[in-house]
Write a protein that holds these residues in place. Structure first.
Motif, PDB file in Angstrom:
ATOM      1  N   GLY A   1       0.702  -1.213  -0.122  1.00 19.44           N
ATOM      2  CA  GLY A   1       0.101  -0.163  -0.047  1.00 19.44           C
ATOM      3  C   GLY A   1       0.751   1.315  -0.003  1.00 19.44           C
ATOM      4  N   THR A   2       2.018   1.279   0.312  1.00 17.77           N
ATOM      5  CA  THR A   2       3.021   2.228   0.422  1.00 17.77           C
ATOM      6  C   THR A   2       3.039   3.045  -1.023  1.00 17.77           C
TER       7      THR A   2
ATOM      8  N   GLY B   1      -5.926   6.415   0.951  1.00 10.66           N
ATOM      9  CA  GLY B   1      -6.437   7.815   0.663  1.00 10.66           C
ATOM     10  C   GLY B   1      -7.202   7.675  -0.526  1.00 10.66           C
ATOM     11  N   ALA B   2      -7.630   6.414  -1.015  1.00  9.57           N
ATOM     12  CA  ALA B   2      -8.594   6.416  -2.268  1.00  9.57           C
ATOM     13  C   ALA B   2      -9.956   6.725  -1.862  1.00  9.57           C
ATOM     14  N   ASP B   3     -10.890   7.275  -2.668  1.00  6.71           N
ATOM     15  CA  ASP B   3     -12.328   7.396  -2.461  1.00  6.71           C
ATOM     16  C   ASP B   3     -12.928   5.919  -2.544  1.00  6.71           C
ATOM     17  N   VAL B   4     -12.616   5.119  -3.347  1.00  8.74           N
ATOM     18  CA  VAL B   4     -13.125   3.641  -3.330  1.00  8.74           C
ATOM     19  C   VAL B   4     -11.911   2.926  -4.005  1.00  8.74           C
ATOM     20  N   VAL B   5     -11.945   1.721  -3.391  1.00 15.62           N
ATOM     21  CA  VAL B   5     -10.898   0.661  -3.985  1.00 15.62           C
ATOM     22  C   VAL B   5     -11.578  -0.529  -4.510  1.00 15.62           C
ATOM     23  N   ILE B   6     -11.292  -0.936  -5.530  1.00 15.86           N
ATOM     24  CA  ILE B   6     -12.145  -2.187  -6.412  1.00 15.86           C
ATOM     25  C   ILE B   6     -11.205  -3.134  -6.684  1.00 15.86           C
TER      26      ILE B   6
ATOM     27  N   GLY C   1       9.053 -17.216  -2.735  1.00 15.61           N
ATOM     28  CA  GLY C   1      10.053 -16.634  -3.484  1.00 15.61           C
ATOM     29  C   GLY C   1       9.762 -15.396  -3.827  1.00 15.61           C
ATOM     30  N   ILE C   2       8.470 -14.904  -3.242  1.00 13.69           N
ATOM     31  CA  ILE C   2       8.341 -13.397  -3.668  1.00 13.69           C
ATOM     32  C   ILE C   2       8.547 -12.598  -2.327  1.00 13.69           C
ATOM     33  N   ASP C   3       8.902 -11.363  -2.447  1.00  9.88           N
ATOM     34  CA  ASP C   3       9.462 -10.580  -1.239  1.00  9.88           C
ATOM     35  C   ASP C   3       8.252  -9.871  -0.673  1.00  9.88           C
ATOM     36  N   MET C   4       7.330 -10.719  -0.106  1.00  5.43           N
ATOM     37  CA  MET C   4       6.346 -10.002   0.741  1.00  5.43           C
ATOM     38  C   MET C   4       5.762 -11.247   1.664  1.00  5.43           C
ATOM     39  N   PRO C   5       6.814 -11.518   2.566  1.00  3.09           N
ATOM     40  CA  PRO C   5       6.584 -12.483   3.714  1.00  3.09           C
ATOM     41  C   PRO C   5       5.776 -11.993   4.829  1.00  3.09           C
ATOM     42  N   SER C   6       5.826 -10.587   5.293  1.00  4.82           N
ATOM     43  CA  SER C   6       5.202 -10.126   6.700  1.00  4.82           C
ATOM     44  C   SER C   6       3.933  -9.913   6.408  1.00  4.82           C
ATOM     45  N   ARG C   7       2.937 -10.471   7.225  1.00  5.56           N
ATOM     46  CA  ARG C   7       1.636 -10.066   7.190  1.00  5.56           C
ATOM     47  C   ARG C   7       1.326  -8.590   7.731  1.00  5.56           C
ATOM     48  N   LYS C   8       1.959  -8.182   8.344  1.00  4.93           N
ATOM     49  CA  LYS C   8       2.091  -6.876   9.000  1.00  4.93           C
ATOM     50  C   LYS C   8       2.201  -5.680   7.777  1.00  4.93           C
ATOM     51  N   GLU C   9       2.952  -6.185   6.747  1.00  2.00           N
ATOM     52  CA  GLU C   9       3.311  -5.097   5.570  1.00  2.00           C
ATOM     53  C   GLU C   9       2.412  -5.170   4.629  1.00  2.00           C
ATOM     54  N   LEU C  10       1.416  -6.072   4.667  1.00  2.00           N
ATOM     55  CA  LEU C  10       0.586  -6.303   3.889  1.00  2.00           C
ATOM     56  C   LEU C  10      -0.842  -5.413   3.966  1.00  2.00           C
ATOM     57  N   VAL C  11      -1.163  -4.386   3.235  1.00  2.00           N
ATOM     58  CA  VAL C  11      -2.382  -3.344   3.584  1.00  2.00           C
ATOM     59  C   VAL C  11      -3.737  -4.049   3.683  1.00  2.00           C
ATOM     60  N   ALA C  12      -3.707  -5.130   3.033  1.00  2.00           N
ATOM     61  CA  ALA C  12      -5.321  -5.725   2.778  1.00  2.00           C
ATOM     62  C   ALA C  12      -5.471  -6.676   4.125  1.00  2.00           C
TER      63      ALA C  12
ATOM     64  N   ILE D   1      -8.928  -0.582   3.566  1.00  2.00           N
ATOM     65  CA  ILE D   1      -7.955  -0.236   2.697  1.00  2.00           C
ATOM     66  C   ILE D   1      -7.936   0.874   1.781  1.00  2.00           C
ATOM     67  N   ALA D   2      -9.003   1.351   1.407  1.00  2.00           N
ATOM     68  CA  ALA D   2      -9.335   2.695   0.768  1.00  2.00           C
ATOM     69  C   ALA D   2      -8.952   3.638   1.664  1.00  2.00           C
ATOM     70  N   ALA D   3      -9.440   3.643   2.949  1.00  2.00           N
ATOM     71  CA  ALA D   3      -8.972   4.709   3.806  1.00  2.00           C
ATOM     72  C   ALA D   3      -7.348   4.682   3.917  1.00  2.00           C
ATOM     73  N   ALA D   4      -6.854   3.479   3.899  1.00  2.00           N
ATOM     74  CA  ALA D   4      -5.476   3.547   4.280  1.00  2.00           C
ATOM     75  C   ALA D   4      -4.586   4.017   3.089  1.00  2.00           C
TER      76      ALA D   4
END
Length: 541
Positions: A376-377, A434-439, A410-421, A429-432
């Protein structure tokens, strides 16, 4: 995610290094942390150049000319289970029982038990935290069990079979045996991609093994064929031998290859990445139309987040009969932010990487299409950029479902805390970000977008969306262990960045040596059948 490449030329007097380096540049999107090449020259002598950095920075004409020999192995890397230490740049090498060079894409999930086996049974020393070095030594140990001074193809197939029975996880590998040939193999689930192709050369053929078909296409190779799950391929100048080593488990290629990682001009497991992304856009259009109708929002313009989402965004815009515009201009000299280690570095590089054109945003309801939303960064920065130049509303549509679980293959996203969803619903997620809506694309629609191009594949690895791991063996204890390792590595990376560590060629003890283009590659002395490791094998003269 890494890229692997093996090349064997029919004419041993022609150096393979220039073509290997060219091929690695085509795989640069798969890893920007480190790269390396090892070639095999006369009398089985190995020559190597590897370091942290990009292909274009590590391999100049001087370093390439020092890589002697008509066959070789190359690798581009970013760190997952291992660390960022440049001693872990691949390919790896062992000199016992034979001179073996090894490059690996993927991640093992039973490294703990394998390390115990190495210590207590095999008595082989592992010098890094990389599971690729561990996998190499498991392979070498199984070769050693033949007890032969000279081995044949049957021995190699047997050794790979022994290795496959011991290791669990995802692995697409290419190996090179001194004075013998190159070898490719793939895990029984076929999670990570790898294939082979041939090219007529004089009275014989050249052979290539690579992560993606685009490398073969660019080099004039034909008859691209994916290595099957559990299959091994041995290539010598006498020809090619294939064997199904392990009974295929559930064939489940990683669907994230099609969403994000692979180049659109590649074909993986018989599926065009480009056409799959077109289908993702078509399916996402239906979802977007329903959500926005319910929210009573009209869209003025569709804008892709460069580059991966362009194909899907264009198809979505055409299906919804909406204007498609390039609202973000990309600085092509900044790397992929998803691959960059550390949240702060990713955040800083977003605005270096993209510039928003106010003309396309001001006063408009904008639909931003992205391939996926991971941490989400990047999404948050992009949404803010759109609003900073006057967008009235910003709706974000993702070609992939919410990513709520770590990837262990083998994909660099092992930490659950790093995942915005993770632990959030769509509104949160939309608030996190800054979007009005996320789809988000639905998982059935994503799978159908890819599978319709090859219905014979009945399953994909979708663990990042579902938390269901096709290999089994992934429990809470394992996930916490991997997350802990990654957190430690990120802290070390941040320390090195803050203190301005000089990055250069990798020495055998893992220390750093500044860049030295005049001594970028180093020969390793040996005989026709074995290569002896001596204390200057990775030193730069």
């Amino acid at each position: 995610m890494c890229g692997i490449l093996g090349l064997l030329l029919h004419d041993p007097s022609v150096d393979a290094a220039p073509e290997i380096c060219e091929g690695l540049s085509l795989l640069q999107h798969r890893g920007q942390d480190a790269c390396g090449v090892i070639t095999c020259g006369p009398k089985g002598r190995f020559y190597q150049c590897k370091a942290n950095g990009m292909v274009r920075d590590i391999f100049d004409s001087n370093s390439i000319t020092r890589l002697v020999g008509g066959m070789g192995v190359g690798h581009v890397r970013y760190p997952t289970a291992g660390s960022f230490n440049n001693a872990e740049a691949q390919p790896f090498y062992v000199n016992s029982p034979y001179g073996i060079v090894f490059a690996h894409n993927g991640n093992l999930i039973n490294t703990g038990s394998l390390m115990q086996f190495m210590d207590h049974t095999a008595h082989r020393h592992i010098n890094t935290a990389s599971d690729s070095e561990l996998l190499l030594n498991i392979f070498a140990y199984n070769l050693q069990q033949t007890g032969k001074f000279r081995i044949n193809e049957e021995d190699i197939f047997t050794a790979i079979g022994g290795m496959m029975s011991q290791v669990k996880g995802a692995y697409a590998c290419v190996a090179m045996l001194a004075g013998f040939g190159i070898i490719g193999f793939r895990d029984p689930n076929g999670i990570r991609p790898v294939g082979i192709a041939t090219r007529k050369s004089g009275t014989g053929h050249d052979y290539i093994i690579a992560s993606e078909s685009v490398v073969a296409d660019a080099g004039g190779f034909v008859d691209w064929r994916d290595i099957n799950p559990g299959e091994a391929v041995i290539i010598t100048r006498n020809g090619i031998s294939r064997r199904q080593i392990a009974a295929p488990n559930t064939f489940a290629p990683d669907i994230f290859e099609f969403v994000y990682f692979a180049r659109p001009d590649s074909v993986i497991d018989g599926i065009s990445v480009y056409r799959s992304r077109m289908a993702m856009g078509d399916a996402l259009a239906v979802k977007v139309q329903a959500v926005l109708k319910n929210a009573n929002i009209d869209i003025d313009v569709v804008i892709p987040v460069p580059d991966t989402s362009r194909v899907a965004a264009l198809n979505l815009a055409q299906k919804l009969q909406l204007p498609y515009r390039e609202g973000f201009i990309k600085n092509r000299y900044v790397g992929r932010t998803f691959i960059m280690p550390g949240q702060q570095m990713r955040k800083k590089n977003v605005r270096r990487k993209l510039n928003a054109m106010a003309l396309e945003f001001a006063g408009k309801n904008v639909l931003l299409v992205d391939d996926s939303i991971v941490r989400g960064t990047t999404s948050k920065e992009i949404v803010q950029m759109a609003k900073d130049v006057g967008a009235k509303k910003v709706i974000v549509a993702s070609c992939a479902p919410p990513i709520r679980y770590p990837n262990v293959y083998g994909i660099d996203m092992p930490s659950r805390k790093e995942l915005v969803a993770h632990g959030r619903d769509n509104d949160e997620i939309a608030a996190a970000i800054g979007a009005d809506v996320v789809i988000f694309q639905t998982l059935p629609d994503l799978i159908d977008s890819v599978r319709q191009l090859r219905p014979a594949i009945t399953e994909f690895d979708c663990s990042v969306f579902t938390g269901q791991y096709v290999t089994g063996g992934v429990d809470e204890e394992y996930l916490q262990h991997v997350e802990s390792l990654r957190a430690d590595n990120n802290r070390l990376k941040a320390l090195n960045l803050n203190f301005g560590t000089v990055e250069g060629k990798s020495d055998g003890d893992g220390s750093h040596e500044p860049e030295n283009k005049t001594g970028a590659s180093t020969p390793v002395n040996g005989s026709d059948d074995t290569v002896g490791l001596h204390n200057s094998w990775n030193t730069h003269s």
